[in-house]
Every structure is written in C-alpha cells, then in structure tokens.
Design an enzyme around this catalytic site. Sequence first.
Site, short mmCIF file in Angstrom:
data_model
loop_
_atom_site.label_atom_id
_atom_site.label_comp_id
_atom_site.label_asym_id
_atom_site.label_seq_id
_atom_site.Cartn_x
_atom_site.Cartn_y
_atom_site.Cartn_z
N GLU A 22 -1.56 -5.69 8.82
CA GLU A 22 -0.73 -5.14 9.90
C GLU A 22 -1.35 -5.38 11.27
OE1 GLU A 22 -0.01 -0.98 9.08
OE2 GLU A 22 0.78 -1.41 7.08
N GLU B 25 9.14 -4.31 10.52
CA GLU B 25 9.54 -3.01 9.97
C GLU B 25 10.12 -2.10 11.05
OE1 GLU B 25 6.82 -1.16 7.27
OE2 GLU B 25 8.00 0.69 7.16
N ASP C 261 0.84 -1.21 0.00
CA ASP C 261 0.00 0.00 0.00
C ASP C 261 0.87 1.25 0.00
OD1 ASP C 261 0.88 -0.18 2.59
OD2 ASP C 261 -1.10 -0.06 3.53
N SER C 262 2.22 1.06 -0.01
CA SER C 262 3.13 2.16 -0.28
C SER C 262 2.84 2.76 -1.65
CB SER C 262 4.59 1.68 -0.21
OG SER C 262 4.77 0.51 -0.96
N LYS D 167 -1.19 -9.39 2.84
CA LYS D 167 -0.46 -8.95 4.04
C LYS D 167 -1.32 -7.98 4.81
CE LYS D 167 3.32 -6.11 3.84
NZ LYS D 167 2.83 -4.90 4.53
O1 KIV Z 1 3.56 -1.13 1.63
C1 KIV Z 1 4.73 -1.52 1.62
O2 KIV Z 1 5.48 -1.24 0.68
C2 KIV Z 1 5.18 -2.32 2.76
C3 KIV Z 1 6.65 -2.53 3.03
C4 KIV Z 1 6.86 -3.67 3.94
C5 KIV Z 1 7.58 -2.59 1.95
O3 KIV Z 1 4.37 -2.78 3.48
#
Ligand code: KIV
Length: 277
Positions: free
Chosen positions: A115, A183, A45-46, A113
């Site tokens: 968090e 992270e 989500d970056s 993924k």
């Molecule tokens: O969104 C992202 O790019 C991430 C990092 C771990 C690279 O979650």
Amino acid sequence: MKNVTVQTLQNMKNNGEKISSLTAYDYSTAKYLDEAGIDFILVGDSVGMVILGYDNTCNVTMEDMKVFTGAVARGTERAMVIADMPFMSYHADIAEAVKNAGELIRAGAGAVKLEGATDHILAVIKRCVESGIPVMAHLGFTPQSLNTIGGFKVQGKTYDATMRLMEQAKKVQEAGAFAVTLEMIPAESAKYITEHLDIPTIGIGAGKDCSGQILVSDDVFGKYCDLSPKFVRRYGDMSLLIKNAAAGYINDVKHGNFPNADESFNLKEEEAGKLCC
Ligand code: KIV
C-alpha cells in the site's frame, strides 16, 4: 507458475477484457474460485478481519501471511496468486521489505501487493521488481493506514485529490508496479486514472470503469457479516447455509439420529457375538 501471469493481466487490459478477482485464505475456497475461472486470487491481509476476527488489518503478521498464502497456492492451478505484504513488513527498511516479499513468493505467491506511494514505498517497489518479484500497488483508501486516515473513508473526493491520486498512480507505474488496486474512490476519479495509466487498475469501491474488480470473498459469499460496505454485492448467504446445516446436525445428534448404521464401522458378526457374553 500458474497460467495467469502479469503479462496475461496486461493483455486483458490492452484488449479491454475485464479482470476478475476475489480474495481467498484457504485451500478449498481457492480451489473453487480457480475452478470457477477467477483471473487472480488475492491472499489479502483482510484475513485479519474475516478469518482471524481482528477489527482491522494491522495485526496480521508475516507468519500468518505465509501460512495462508501456502494454502491458497496449493489449491490453485490456473489463477495468479497475489499475497498482501502485512503492516510493518515493508515500512522500516528496503532490504527487509525485499526479503519479506521473497518469503511470500517462496510460500507460493506469484506477486505481492503493498500500500501507498511514498518515496520509501516507491523504492521498495523498484527493488522488489529488480529482484524478480512482481508488485501490485494499492492506492486510495489504504486499510493499513486506517489509524492515520481516521476511519473507512472515501478518498480522492475532489479534483485536486483525484490529481494527487493520479500522480501517485503514475509514480507506482514508473517504479515498476504491474497493476494498481484503487480502493474506495469516486467512479469518475477511477475512470480518469484507468484511462491515463498503461498498467491495469483493479477497483474495490471504485466504480465500473477500472480494468478489473476485486472483492473480499467472505463478503461476496455472505460469510463475514460484521460490516456491510456500500460497494459489496452479496452473491450468496453462507452464514445461513452454515447455521442451517449446524442446526440440522445438532438436532440429529440430540435425537440420536446421527450417526446411522451406514455412517458407522462394524465388527464381523462372530466378533460382535463375543461381546454379548
Ligand atoms: O486485503 C484485502 O482483502 C484487500 C482488498 C483490496 C480486497 O487488500
């Protein structure tokens, strides 16, 4: 299914082979990373920051993630593709979270993924895994909690904080996560957690002893230059490449040097002749 799977990553950890990973958000970049031999590609989500220009990741939507995940999946043959679940797509309700995770799998991801390690998140991981959706967890600095953390801050900076992270890591492993991203935590903390977990750890700003490493590709290639985190190593300068190429193009256009005859289509001579009358 791509060649690299959850089992491949686990085998790599078991055999002490480091796992390499970068983010990608588009077809061509994914193709080049795949051809270069990357193990997995994260559609992070970056994307909200490096592609869409927001100053954090919280504006990214499920619709955004589905589009970018599809593009990356179509460019990838070998590497596993993992898609980030965006802010608020898994927080309100477990059933909605599983449905959203399923949509990212339909878009082409092999895993998602998410968090955190609250009881709610653990329940979401468990239900996703029960539904056949592999989940990578993400602990330490969790960008979607930027507003509660209060900035881009290193986490787990004391023994007690490291033990709390260890406990969270054990919990996501027990809930069924196949790996965990760590992270921005001290290298010693990440080493300790890696040694006490069965599943692989993937570090970003977490030292060299994680099972693998991930970085944002736009940072690595020198394309996104708004931030320069300490943990990024730059392997190229795409910003310079793009600016130099654009300047050359602009100069050629301005001076009538682009396009040339080879870059143009032409009428047959007899047809062209008629235009002279
Ligand atoms: O969104 C992202 O790019 C991430 C990092 C771990 C690279 O979650």
